[in-house]
Design a protein around this motif. Sequence first.
Motif, PDB file in Angstrom:
ATOM      1  N   ASP A 175      21.672  36.479  37.469  1.00  0.00           N
ATOM      2  CA  ASP A 175      21.941  36.701  38.723  1.00  0.00           C
ATOM      3  C   ASP A 175      23.136  36.350  39.231  1.00  0.00           C
ATOM      4  O   ASP A 175      23.999  36.983  40.151  1.00  0.00           O
ATOM      5  N   ASP A 176      23.873  34.983  38.811  1.00  0.00           N
ATOM      6  CA  ASP A 176      24.999  34.623  39.367  1.00  0.00           C
ATOM      7  C   ASP A 176      26.049  35.516  39.022  1.00  0.00           C
ATOM      8  O   ASP A 176      27.170  35.841  39.641  1.00  0.00           O
ATOM      9  N   LEU A 177      26.011  35.801  37.711  1.00  0.00           N
ATOM     10  CA  LEU A 177      27.113  36.761  37.227  1.00  0.00           C
ATOM     11  C   LEU A 177      27.053  38.397  37.734  1.00  0.00           C
ATOM     12  O   LEU A 177      28.297  38.729  38.112  1.00  0.00           O
ATOM     13  N   ALA A 178      25.652  38.429  37.984  1.00  0.00           N
ATOM     14  CA  ALA A 178      25.906  40.054  38.699  1.00  0.00           C
ATOM     15  C   ALA A 178      26.373  39.852  40.016  1.00  0.00           C
ATOM     16  O   ALA A 178      26.988  40.848  40.596  1.00  0.00           O
ATOM     17  N   GLY A 179      25.968  38.737  40.656  1.00  0.00           N
ATOM     18  CA  GLY A 179      26.753  38.666  42.156  1.00  0.00           C
ATOM     19  C   GLY A 179      28.217  38.767  42.014  1.00  0.00           C
ATOM     20  O   GLY A 179      28.739  39.245  42.910  1.00  0.00           O
ATOM     21  N   ARG A 180      28.773  37.977  41.134  1.00  0.00           N
ATOM     22  CA  ARG A 180      30.166  37.705  41.014  1.00  0.00           C
ATOM     23  C   ARG A 180      30.876  39.158  40.662  1.00  0.00           C
ATOM     24  O   ARG A 180      31.861  39.561  41.098  1.00  0.00           O
ATOM     25  N   LEU A 181      29.989  39.994  39.687  1.00  0.00           N
ATOM     26  CA  LEU A 181      30.695  41.314  39.495  1.00  0.00           C
ATOM     27  C   LEU A 181      30.393  42.374  40.727  1.00  0.00           C
ATOM     28  O   LEU A 181      31.232  43.083  40.897  1.00  0.00           O
ATOM     29  N   ALA A 182      29.467  42.130  41.428  1.00  0.00           N
ATOM     30  CA  ALA A 182      29.133  42.943  42.672  1.00  0.00           C
ATOM     31  C   ALA A 182      30.484  42.642  43.630  1.00  0.00           C
ATOM     32  O   ALA A 182      30.794  43.685  44.206  1.00  0.00           O
ATOM     33  N   ALA A 183      30.647  41.411  43.864  1.00  0.00           N
ATOM     34  CA  ALA A 183      31.930  41.078  44.721  1.00  0.00           C
ATOM     35  C   ALA A 183      33.275  41.907  44.359  1.00  0.00           C
ATOM     36  O   ALA A 183      33.994  41.826  45.399  1.00  0.00           O
ATOM     37  N   LEU A 184      33.302  42.206  43.003  1.00  0.00           N
ATOM     38  CA  LEU A 184      34.537  43.046  42.698  1.00  0.00           C
ATOM     39  C   LEU A 184      34.463  44.377  43.131  1.00  0.00           C
ATOM     40  O   LEU A 184      35.545  45.109  43.040  1.00  0.00           O
ATOM     41  N   GLY A 185      33.182  45.063  43.520  1.00  0.00           N
ATOM     42  CA  GLY A 185      33.204  46.254  43.943  1.00  0.00           C
ATOM     43  C   GLY A 185      34.214  46.799  45.124  1.00  0.00           C
ATOM     44  O   GLY A 185      34.783  47.715  44.854  1.00  0.00           O
ATOM     45  N   PRO A 186      34.197  45.903  46.266  1.00  0.00           N
ATOM     46  CA  PRO A 186      35.477  46.406  47.237  1.00  0.00           C
ATOM     47  C   PRO A 186      36.942  46.225  46.852  1.00  0.00           C
ATOM     48  O   PRO A 186      37.602  47.226  47.119  1.00  0.00           O
ATOM     49  N   GLU A 187      37.028  45.431  45.726  1.00  0.00           N
ATOM     50  CA  GLU A 187      38.519  45.158  45.138  1.00  0.00           C
ATOM     51  C   GLU A 187      38.965  46.501  44.402  1.00  0.00           C
ATOM     52  O   GLU A 187      39.615  47.087  44.529  1.00  0.00           O
ATOM     53  N   LEU A 188      37.948  47.181  43.575  1.00  0.00           N
ATOM     54  CA  LEU A 188      37.840  48.169  42.950  1.00  0.00           C
ATOM     55  C   LEU A 188      38.038  49.458  43.820  1.00  0.00           C
ATOM     56  O   LEU A 188      38.844  50.325  43.437  1.00  0.00           O
ATOM     57  N   THR A 189      37.451  49.510  44.876  1.00  0.00           N
ATOM     58  CA  THR A 189      37.631  50.643  46.063  1.00  0.00           C
ATOM     59  C   THR A 189      39.187  50.521  46.409  1.00  0.00           C
ATOM     60  O   THR A 189      39.879  51.801  46.391  1.00  0.00           O
ATOM     61  N   LYS A 190      39.513  49.400  46.504  1.00  0.00           N
ATOM     62  CA  LYS A 190      41.044  49.395  47.129  1.00  0.00           C
ATOM     63  C   LYS A 190      42.028  49.748  46.053  1.00  0.00           C
ATOM     64  O   LYS A 190      43.067  50.383  46.282  1.00  0.00           O
ATOM     65  N   LEU A 191      41.742  49.454  44.917  1.00  0.00           N
ATOM     66  CA  LEU A 191      42.538  49.689  43.912  1.00  0.00           C
ATOM     67  C   LEU A 191      42.352  51.464  43.579  1.00  0.00           C
ATOM     68  O   LEU A 191      43.452  51.998  43.259  1.00  0.00           O
ATOM     69  N   ASN A 192      41.420  52.011  43.570  1.00  0.00           N
ATOM     70  CA  ASN A 192      41.150  53.451  43.666  1.00  0.00           C
ATOM     71  C   ASN A 192      41.994  54.243  44.882  1.00  0.00           C
ATOM     72  O   ASN A 192      42.559  55.366  44.658  1.00  0.00           O
ATOM     73  N   GLN A 193      42.086  53.441  45.988  1.00  0.00           N
ATOM     74  CA  GLN A 193      42.818  53.911  47.176  1.00  0.00           C
ATOM     75  C   GLN A 193      44.431  54.325  46.681  1.00  0.00           C
ATOM     76  O   GLN A 193      45.000  54.984  47.445  1.00  0.00           O
ATOM     77  N   GLY A 194      44.732  53.302  45.771  1.00  0.00           N
ATOM     78  CA  GLY A 194      46.016  53.555  45.335  1.00  0.00           C
ATOM     79  C   GLY A 194      47.066  52.427  46.139  1.00  0.00           C
ATOM     80  O   GLY A 194      47.022  52.153  47.338  1.00  0.00           O
ATOM     81  N   ALA A 195      48.392  52.603  45.346  1.00  0.00           N
ATOM     82  CA  ALA A 195      49.375  51.608  45.959  1.00  0.00           C
ATOM     83  C   ALA A 195      49.945  52.426  47.255  1.00  0.00           C
ATOM     84  O   ALA A 195      50.738  51.611  48.091  1.00  0.00           O
ATOM     85  N   GLY A 196      49.778  53.452  47.172  1.00  0.00           N
ATOM     86  CA  GLY A 196      50.392  54.278  48.279  1.00  0.00           C
ATOM     87  C   GLY A 196      49.936  53.615  49.909  1.00  0.00           C
ATOM     88  O   GLY A 196      50.460  53.788  50.892  1.00  0.00           O
TER      89      GLY A 196
END
Length: 438
Positions: free
Chosen positions: A190-211
């Motif tokens: 569960d702790d690892l799953a929580g840490r992985l879920a916390a990276l979701g918003p960061e992935l969204t920002k990566l997909n939004q791009g450097a622009g």
Amino acid sequence: MDVLALVLLPLPLLGAVVPAAFAGGGTRRWFGGRGESSRAGAQAAKDAAAAAFYELDSAQRDLRISIETIVAVDSSPAARKAAADFEAFGRRIDEVSHQYITAVDAYDLDRDDLEASAAARARTELTAAKDALGRAKQDLDRFAQGLGPLVDKAETQLARLAPAVERARQTLLAATGALDAVRGAGLKADDLAGRLAALGPELTKLNQGAGRHGVAETLQRADRVARDAEAVRAEAERLPERAREIDRRLVSLRTRAQALTTRSEQVEPVLSELRRRFTAACWQDLQRVPDQAAETVRQAENRLAEAQRAREEQRWPDATALLSTVRALLDSTDEAVSAAGDRLRRLNEVAKDPRAEIERTRFAVRDAQRLAMAGRQRPDPRHARPLDDAVARLDRAVDALEGRHPDYWHFLTEMEAVRSAAARVVAQIREERGQGAV
């Protein structure tokens, strides 16, 4: 009028129209001599100015791409200055471009009635505009050459961007796969799953791009996501072994607690002998060891039970922390229980023959004295004084053994203190001589 006359009548009119049509539309007059030469010179100046204008415009557009790349990647003072200097160049280019456009608009070189004097003025103004455009182009080229290091740095970062983002995505995917495999094996994470879920918003920002978020920030985010996701993946893959290790530690610490319970029961007979044969100063500090050992073992067993529950509930961090607490409790108990037996052994040895302890201590002091005198006629007072004090302390401890009921434990602690004092002087001398050599 007869038919022949009707047929022949248009022929003179056709002859009058054809030369005008071949002259370029029938509206321009043909000039010869000085007038036509002035027009040709003005036209050549216009063409040259147009070429200079195009070259400057192309160079400015190319350099703007480089500046935008630098600004997107680099926020250093040098990058900000480059952007400001480029804006200043832009204002200068606007001025010389306006000069050129004004000169072009001022003269219609295709007019039939263009005077030679007007053509000459047009040539002069267009040549001046071309020269101004050329000077601006040369200065812009020199400015662009000076931007080489900044451009190289920005392009390097841009080259890192796509691989960094892709690496972050792939690491996240690997972490997700490792977590799914662990769960498929029946282990909670569960702790690892929580840490992985916390990276979701960061992935969204990566997909939004450097622009949207900038190149530098996107690179940092990609590196951070890759690092955190890799940590989750590694821990997920280690989790089965971690569970087995916790099981092994539970068994080992439980066995050790039982052994310490047995050993602590043997402390009381040791204390009894100490009381019978030696003065109170030799054993008073050990009086509470049996009770303290029993209490500490009891605490350790309670923590072991909590660790077992945490293991069953697959609360891995809690189980690991509890086992570390158990180990610390048992270490302190082991040390206390061993201290009683060690005390009796050392007291027996010194009571039988203190000479070995005395000689060991005298050797340490003499060794320090020899080092203090090496290469000197007289020792440094900073070294001699503590060594003299150590000798006096040693002699007092030896003299104290002459009493009816000597305090052997005090004697042993004094010997240790004297040896420590000698060792400090030796370390001081070596440090000073080492610094002198440097």
